[in-house]
Each structure stands twice: as C-alpha cells, then as structure tokens.
Design a protein around this motif. Structure first.
Motif, short mmCIF file in Angstrom:
data_model
loop_
_atom_site.label_atom_id
_atom_site.label_comp_id
_atom_site.label_asym_id
_atom_site.label_seq_id
_atom_site.Cartn_x
_atom_site.Cartn_y
_atom_site.Cartn_z
N GLY A 181 -14.79 40.24 12.90
CA GLY A 181 -13.76 41.05 12.29
C GLY A 181 -12.84 41.64 13.33
O GLY A 181 -11.62 41.68 13.18
N LYS A 182 -13.42 42.10 14.42
CA LYS A 182 -12.63 42.65 15.51
C LYS A 182 -11.77 41.57 16.14
O LYS A 182 -10.60 41.78 16.46
N ALA A 183 -12.34 40.39 16.29
CA ALA A 183 -11.58 39.28 16.86
C ALA A 183 -10.40 38.92 15.99
O ALA A 183 -9.30 38.66 16.47
N THR A 184 -10.62 38.91 14.68
CA THR A 184 -9.55 38.55 13.76
C THR A 184 -8.39 39.53 13.85
O THR A 184 -7.22 39.14 13.91
N LEU A 185 -8.70 40.83 13.88
CA LEU A 185 -7.65 41.84 13.98
C LEU A 185 -6.83 41.67 15.24
O LEU A 185 -5.60 41.74 15.22
N ARG A 229 -5.15 20.08 4.84
CA ARG A 229 -5.49 18.71 5.23
C ARG A 229 -6.93 18.57 5.74
O ARG A 229 -7.28 17.54 6.30
N HIS A 230 -7.71 19.60 5.56
CA HIS A 230 -9.07 19.54 6.10
C HIS A 230 -10.08 20.00 5.05
O HIS A 230 -9.78 20.88 4.24
N PRO A 231 -11.27 19.42 5.05
CA PRO A 231 -12.30 19.88 4.12
C PRO A 231 -12.72 21.31 4.42
O PRO A 231 -12.58 21.78 5.56
N ARG A 232 -13.24 21.99 3.42
CA ARG A 232 -13.61 23.40 3.59
C ARG A 232 -14.69 23.59 4.63
O ARG A 232 -14.80 24.66 5.24
N THR A 233 -15.51 22.57 4.83
CA THR A 233 -16.57 22.69 5.83
C THR A 233 -16.02 22.65 7.26
O THR A 233 -16.70 23.05 8.20
N MET A 234 -14.77 22.19 7.41
CA MET A 234 -14.18 22.07 8.74
C MET A 234 -13.29 23.26 9.07
O MET A 234 -13.32 23.78 10.18
N SER A 235 -12.49 23.69 8.13
CA SER A 235 -11.56 24.78 8.38
C SER A 235 -11.50 25.66 7.15
O SER A 235 -11.23 25.18 6.04
N SER A 246 -13.17 31.94 6.25
CA SER A 246 -14.29 32.77 6.68
C SER A 246 -14.43 32.82 8.19
O SER A 246 -15.03 33.76 8.73
N LYS A 247 -13.88 31.83 8.91
CA LYS A 247 -14.03 31.83 10.36
C LYS A 247 -12.71 31.65 11.11
O LYS A 247 -12.63 31.97 12.30
N ASP A 248 -11.68 31.14 10.46
CA ASP A 248 -10.44 30.80 11.14
C ASP A 248 -9.34 31.83 10.87
O ASP A 248 -9.46 32.66 9.97
N VAL A 249 -8.26 31.74 11.63
CA VAL A 249 -7.13 32.66 11.50
C VAL A 249 -5.89 31.87 11.10
O VAL A 249 -5.55 30.88 11.74
N VAL A 250 -5.23 32.31 10.03
CA VAL A 250 -4.02 31.64 9.56
C VAL A 250 -2.81 32.30 10.22
O VAL A 250 -2.61 33.51 10.11
N ALA A 251 -2.02 31.49 10.91
CA ALA A 251 -0.82 31.98 11.59
C ALA A 251 0.40 31.33 10.97
O ALA A 251 0.39 30.15 10.66
N PRO A 252 1.47 32.08 10.76
CA PRO A 252 2.70 31.47 10.23
C PRO A 252 3.35 30.59 11.28
O PRO A 252 3.13 30.76 12.48
N TYR A 253 4.14 29.63 10.81
CA TYR A 253 4.93 28.84 11.75
C TYR A 253 5.88 29.75 12.51
O TYR A 253 6.41 30.71 11.96
#
Length: 306
Positions: A3-7, A212-218, A221-228
């Motif tokens: 959580g800290k990493a995401t922020l 473009r990726h299966p839920r098990t890959m991306s 819960s673990k990744d960060v979405v960044a805008p273009y």
C-alpha cells in the motif's frame, strides 16, 4: 508495504503529468528547474503522506543499453547515468512519448538537488535499507525502438534485452528473497516485455490498462495503472485573465471510437457528449494534422486520440 509502495508510485506518476504540463520536454534537461518546483511545498501545504516516512527505493545500476541508451542509438557513451549527464527526451519522438513514464520515474530517482529529501520516495544506495526495488529498464521504449514491427529482425534486440534482464534479476539475492514481489518494472506499452513477461509477473508493474493480459498476469491487486503521458504541449498563451472562460472548446477528441472491446466506453461517451456545442468529439485517427488541430483549438481538456 505494498500500500505504501502504491501511494509513492502514484506520487511519482503525478510528477510525470506535472512535468508535461509545464512543457519541459523541450530543450536541454535542467534537473533543478524541472524537479525542484515539484518537490517544494508551500509552508501551509499538507503533504499527501505527512505522517509516513518516505518510501526507500533502491534502483538497480543497469547498463545504458537498458534505458537511456535507446534515446540516441548513435551515442555509444557507457558512463554511469547520473543527474548531471541525464539526457533530454527527444523532441521528435512522436507517439513514443506517451509511454515515457519509465523515463521520468528513473529521472526523479536520480535527482539529488535541493528539496530531494522532502519527497515521498527517496533513492537509497544500500539495498538492505530498501522498501522496494526499481528496475530501470525502458521496456516500452525497447519495443518501440527495436520491436515495433514485431516481425522485423531488430525485434531480436528487444528479445535479448529481456533475456539479459531476467538473467540479471534471477541472480539478484533481493529478487530471490521476495520472488520479485517488491520489484517495480515499468511496462506502459501493451507489448512491452512481451517475450518474457510471465517470468517477471510477480513484480509490481506500471501499466496503462489490463486489456491485453489475463488477470493472472496483470491486475489491480499488485500493479499500478498510470495514464499515458500527453503528447501535446500545454497551451499557455491565453490572452484573457481568465483562460478557462476564454476557451470555447471544453473537450476535444479526434481519434478511434472503436478499439478494445469494440470501443464500448468510447461509443457511450460519444452519445453522451454529442449534444454539447462546446465538445469536439470526432471519429478519426491519431495523426500529426489532428494533433495540430487540437493545438489550434486549445481546449480546456482533451482525451487521448488513439
């Protein structure tokens, strides 16, 4: 810890957007003028993470061929990258610029000038002190530079970079300790790291969507979405003292309305916005001419025309 990493990563991505807003992509890089205004806060401002210590980030020291070496393939310099020799982003990079979050994230960690100690994420030189590990591999730029056609022989360069990086990470005791779960790898292009992505799937990936990726890959819960990163410079030459009111176009869009999932969201947006006179929403493609039209209209806001 995640959580800290995401922020803190979101904070880094906000730096990216602010940098673009101030049109700093042109000319030579001056770290003090680019990063210092963003790192300093007014005395009355309240930091987003005021009660938390800064996130300690260890950045791997990778050869230039994994990152800034791809900005200018003619430059064969091999010296370590620092804030003193940090290269500027190419002026005529076209759509590659929208995937440049990896460039700005690495640059923000390299910055060591005034105010650097006030950030929510700081670089540490001792990996034993790190909360997370940043992998400065420009995977999106690698695809755009070496493998964009996907069948071109140069694609093998992108493939080899991924092979070499995975080998490097698997030999790192810090990757071994966490299985990569505390490692951050930017992958904003949907085809970035396409050959060996599964082997680094445990890492925290910086992505733009999960289309473009299966839920098990991306997944969220673990990744960060960044805008273009925006590919059009901000318009700053308004004559009026109230630039918001002086702009007659509220929202501009000239691009594809049918893309992923047949453009379900974009089609709905088109129906909702079509009735408004101050909205320019047109089905088209992203071209240099369309970008010039957007600049001439200088709307209050615009959507990515892809």
């Amino acid at each position: 810890m995640y959580g800290k990493a995401t922020l803190s990563l979101v904070f880094a991505l906000l730096i990216v957007l602010l940098l673009i807003s101030y049109s700093i992509l042109m000319g030579t890089v001056n770290f003090r003028s680019y990063f210092l205004p963003l790192l300093q806060s007014p005395a009355t401002a309240h930091p987003l993470c005021a009660t938390n210590p800064p996130l300690r980030v260890y950045m791997y020291d990778l050869p230039r061929r994994f990152n800034v070496g791809m900005l200018n393939l003619r430059n064969l310099e091999q010296t370590p990258v620092t804030d003193r020799n940090w290269p500027s982003w190419p002026k005529n990079s076209g759509l590659k610029r929208q995937h440049s979050a990896e460039y700005w994230m690495m640059g923000s960690l390299l910055y060591e000038g005034d105010g650097a100690e006030e950030r929510d994420a700081v670089r540490v030189s001792d990996p034993e002190m790190a909360d997370i590990f940043f992998v400065p591999f420009f995977s999106s730029l690698s695809f755009n530079t070496h493998g964009h056609v996907m069948t071109d022989p140069e694609t093998e360069i992108d493939h080899q970079l991924q092979i070499d990086l995975v080998k490097f990470l698997l030999q790192s005791k810090y990757w071994q300790q966490s299985g990569g779960g505390d490692h951050v790898i930017p992958m904003t292009h949907p085809n970035a790291f396409r050959f060996l992505r599964e082997q680094v799937n445990a890492s925290i990936q910086i992505v733009v969507d999960f289309g473009r990726h299966p839920r098990t890959m991306s997944n969220i819960s673990k990744d960060v979405v960044a805008p273009y990163v925006h590919i059009v410079d901000s318009f700053t030459d308004d004559d009026s003292t109230d630039p918001f009111e002086s702009r007659t176009t509220l929202l501009f869009f000239r691009g594809r309305t049918s893309r992923k999932d047949e453009g379900i969201v974009r089609v709905k947006l088109a129906k909702i916005l079509a009735a408004y006179d101050d909205v320019h929403y047109e089905r088209s493609v992203a071209t240099d001419e369309n970008i010039k039209v957007e600049i001439r209209l200088h709307p209050v806001a615009c959507l990515m025309p892809l």
